[in-house]
Enzyme design. Structure first.
Site, PDB file in Angstrom:
ATOM      1  NE  ARG A  77      -2.663  96.898  32.196  1.00 23.19           N
ATOM      2  CZ  ARG A  77      -1.938  97.273  31.138  1.00 23.19           C
ATOM      3  NH1 ARG A  77      -1.445  98.496  31.073  1.00 23.19           N
ATOM      4  NH2 ARG A  77      -1.706  96.447  30.141  1.00 23.19           N
ATOM      5  CG  HIS A 127       3.725  97.257  22.526  1.00 25.00           C
ATOM      6  ND1 HIS A 127       2.422  97.011  22.164  1.00 25.00           N
ATOM      7  CD2 HIS A 127       4.281  97.885  21.461  1.00 25.00           C
ATOM      8  CE1 HIS A 127       2.203  97.462  20.924  1.00 25.00           C
ATOM      9  NE2 HIS A 127       3.318  97.981  20.480  1.00 25.00           N
ATOM     10  N   GLY A 200      -5.602  87.532  18.483  1.00 26.10           N
ATOM     11  CA  GLY A 200      -6.050  88.406  19.571  1.00 26.10           C
ATOM     12  C   GLY A 200      -5.562  89.830  19.507  1.00 26.10           C
ATOM     13  CD  GLU A 228     -15.547  91.342  20.161  1.00 24.47           C
ATOM     14  OE1 GLU A 228     -15.344  92.524  19.831  1.00 24.47           O
ATOM     15  OE2 GLU A 228     -15.705  90.953  21.319  1.00 24.47           O
TER      16      GLU A 228
HETATM   17  N1  LIG Z   1      -1.796  91.018  28.182  1.00 22.64           N
HETATM   18  C1  LIG Z   1      -1.124  92.148  27.905  1.00 22.64           C
HETATM   19  O1  LIG Z   1       0.101  92.174  27.955  1.00 22.64           O
HETATM   20  C2  LIG Z   1      -1.886  93.400  27.505  1.00 22.64           C
HETATM   21  C3  LIG Z   1      -3.184  93.623  27.971  1.00 22.64           C
HETATM   22  C4  LIG Z   1      -3.834  94.803  27.601  1.00 22.64           C
HETATM   23  C5  LIG Z   1      -3.222  95.715  26.747  1.00 22.64           C
HETATM   24  N2  LIG Z   1      -1.973  95.488  26.289  1.00 22.64           N
HETATM   25  C6  LIG Z   1      -1.381  96.474  25.364  1.00 22.64           C
HETATM   26  O2  LIG Z   1      -2.432  97.203  24.749  1.00 22.64           O
HETATM   27  C7  LIG Z   1      -2.251  97.355  23.338  1.00 22.64           C
HETATM   28  C8  LIG Z   1      -3.565  97.002  22.628  1.00 22.64           C
HETATM   29  O3  LIG Z   1      -3.459  96.342  21.385  1.00 22.64           O
HETATM   30  P1  LIG Z   1      -3.964  94.848  21.117  1.00 22.64           P
HETATM   31  O4  LIG Z   1      -4.362  94.765  19.690  1.00 22.64           O
HETATM   32  O5  LIG Z   1      -2.949  93.906  21.661  1.00 22.64           O
HETATM   33  O6  LIG Z   1      -5.233  94.666  22.032  1.00 22.64           O
HETATM   34  P2  LIG Z   1      -6.651  95.325  21.968  1.00 22.64           P
HETATM   35  O7  LIG Z   1      -7.118  95.397  23.398  1.00 22.64           O
HETATM   36  O8  LIG Z   1      -6.698  96.551  21.148  1.00 22.64           O
HETATM   37  O9  LIG Z   1      -7.526  94.231  21.196  1.00 22.64           O
HETATM   38  C9  LIG Z   1      -7.745  92.965  21.737  1.00 22.64           C
HETATM   39  C10 LIG Z   1      -8.259  92.060  20.637  1.00 22.64           C
HETATM   40  O10 LIG Z   1      -8.347  90.750  21.158  1.00 22.64           O
HETATM   41  C11 LIG Z   1      -9.581  90.171  20.744  1.00 22.64           C
HETATM   42  N3  LIG Z   1      -9.925  89.160  21.742  1.00 22.64           N
HETATM   43  C12 LIG Z   1     -10.620  89.322  22.891  1.00 22.64           C
HETATM   44  N4  LIG Z   1     -10.677  88.157  23.553  1.00 22.64           N
HETATM   45  C13 LIG Z   1      -9.991  87.244  22.807  1.00 22.64           C
HETATM   46  C14 LIG Z   1      -9.694  85.867  22.979  1.00 22.64           C
HETATM   47  N5  LIG Z   1     -10.091  85.195  24.063  1.00 22.64           N
HETATM   48  N6  LIG Z   1      -8.971  85.247  22.012  1.00 22.64           N
HETATM   49  C15 LIG Z   1      -8.545  85.913  20.916  1.00 22.64           C
HETATM   50  N7  LIG Z   1      -8.803  87.216  20.700  1.00 22.64           N
HETATM   51  C16 LIG Z   1      -9.518  87.877  21.640  1.00 22.64           C
HETATM   52  C17 LIG Z   1     -10.545  91.317  20.649  1.00 22.64           C
HETATM   53  O11 LIG Z   1     -11.620  91.007  19.776  1.00 22.64           O
HETATM   54  C18 LIG Z   1      -9.646  92.434  20.102  1.00 22.64           C
HETATM   55  O12 LIG Z   1      -9.618  92.413  18.686  1.00 22.64           O
HETATM   56  C19 LIG Z   1      -1.107  96.473  22.990  1.00 22.64           C
HETATM   57  O13 LIG Z   1      -0.145  97.292  22.491  1.00 22.64           O
HETATM   58  C20 LIG Z   1      -0.606  95.854  24.277  1.00 22.64           C
HETATM   59  O14 LIG Z   1       0.746  96.200  24.501  1.00 22.64           O
HETATM   60  C21 LIG Z   1      -1.293  94.338  26.662  1.00 22.64           C
END
Ligand SMILES: NC(=O)c1ccc[n+]([C@@H]2O[C@H](COP(=O)([O-])OP(=O)(O)OC[C@H]3O[C@@H](n4cnc5c(N)ncnc54)[C@H](O)[C@@H]3O)[C@@H](O)[C@H]2O)c1
Length: 255
Positions: A77, A127, A200, A228
């Site tokens: 990651r 986080h 998101g 979504e």
């Molecule tokens: N990029 C990162 O730093 C990363 C990646 C994965 C998980 N996480 C961690 O996982 C936990 C999960 O919680 P969360 O609510 O952030 O994520 P989540 O994975 O639970 O939800 C992701 C959300 O993003 C939406 N989504 C998908 N593609 C999108 C787009 N292109 N534009 C806008 N929205 C979009 C989905 O419909 C969903 O509701 C967090 O606490 C985070 O710390 C972080």
């Protein structure tokens, strides 16, 4: 007279919020970075990793049970974050901030650094930071980990040469407390903003998800951008169905 679209309504709201320091709070989640190629949590658990439940990969218990496996998952990651670039959504938010210094505060659940690389000066990171490392057993040794991801052999977390303590990713795992400073700051910003823009996030991870209700109770207008349904849709005044990189540039341009 032409009817106002949902986007027009949000733009008017943003213009109002832009009139006051701290007027706009933005809360982002994993979907913010999806179009940069960083998988959301759900997507990150797919493929090779689909047979593990998140608690085995993102918890202290899971790390202690199998440090090599968890380290390897984070190494993949971390490399994904290093290879990624901010998308048009990250840039639109940073541009807005630069046009209205002090107006917008950005709170993220993301552990990547794409907001910062897009030019966002200050980000409240709930986080942690996937590119940082910290000792598993705090206080066991005074040396700080200086872990270069390039040095970490696949599957082997670095150990302190003095005491054997393991290095772990600098993120908040399931079951762990958030940094009190970051959470209190985020809660204050949510309480005091005029508008909260939520981008998101599934709204399934607490206490971050609770910030939306706080903003609403404090009298803020809540706007969600998500392609979504999410668990917090019912708390929003307006939901814009679309992705971060597609919706945010048009929403924030010229405001
Ligand atoms: N990029 C990162 O730093 C990363 C990646 C994965 C998980 N996480 C961690 O996982 C936990 C999960 O919680 P969360 O609510 O952030 O994520 P989540 O994975 O639970 O939800 C992701 C959300 O993003 C939406 N989504 C998908 N593609 C999108 C787009 N292109 N534009 C806008 N929205 C979009 C989905 O419909 C969903 O509701 C967090 O606490 C985070 O710390 C972080």
């Amino acid at each position: 007279m032409p009817r106002m679209t949902a986007t027009d309504t949000v733009r008017a709201e943003l213009a109002r919020a832009a009139g006051r320091p701290g007027g706009l709070a933005v809360l982002t989640g994993a979907g913010m970075s999806a179009e940069s190629g960083i998988p959301t949590f759900r997507d990150a658990m797919s493929g090779l990793w689909s047979r593990f439940d998140p608690a085995q990969l993102a918890s202290e218990e899971g790390f202690r049970a199998n440090p090599a496996r968890v380290w390897q998952w984070y190494a993949e990651r971390r490399q994904g974050v290093l290879d990624a670039q901010p998308n048009a959504g990250h840039r639109a938010l940073a541009d807005f901030q630069q046009r209205h210094p002090g107006v917008m505060t950005l709170i993220t659940q993301n552990v990547d650094d794409l907001h910062q690389r897009a030019g966002q000066p200050e980000v409240v990171r709930l986080h942690g930071d996937i590119l940082a490392v910290q000792w598993l057993d705090e206080g066991a040794c005074r040396k700080r980990p200086r872990c270069d991801p390039a040095e970490a052999a696949p599957g082997r977390p670095p150990r302190c040469v003095h005491c054997g303590n393991l290095a772990r990713p600098g993120v908040v795992w399931f079951g762990e407390m958030l940094s009190v400073g970051a959470l209190e700051r985020a809660q204050r910003l949510a309480d005091e903003c005029d508008t909260m823009l939520v981008v998101g996030t599934s709204g399934a991870v607490w206490p971050a998800a609770g910030l939306v209700g706080r903003a609403r109770r404090g009298g803020a207008q809540v706007v969600i951008v998500n392609p979504e349904e999410s668990e917090i849709d019912a708390q929003a005044h307006l939901v814009l169905r679309g992705t971060a990189a597609r919706v945010l540039p048009g929403l924030l341009a010229g405001v």
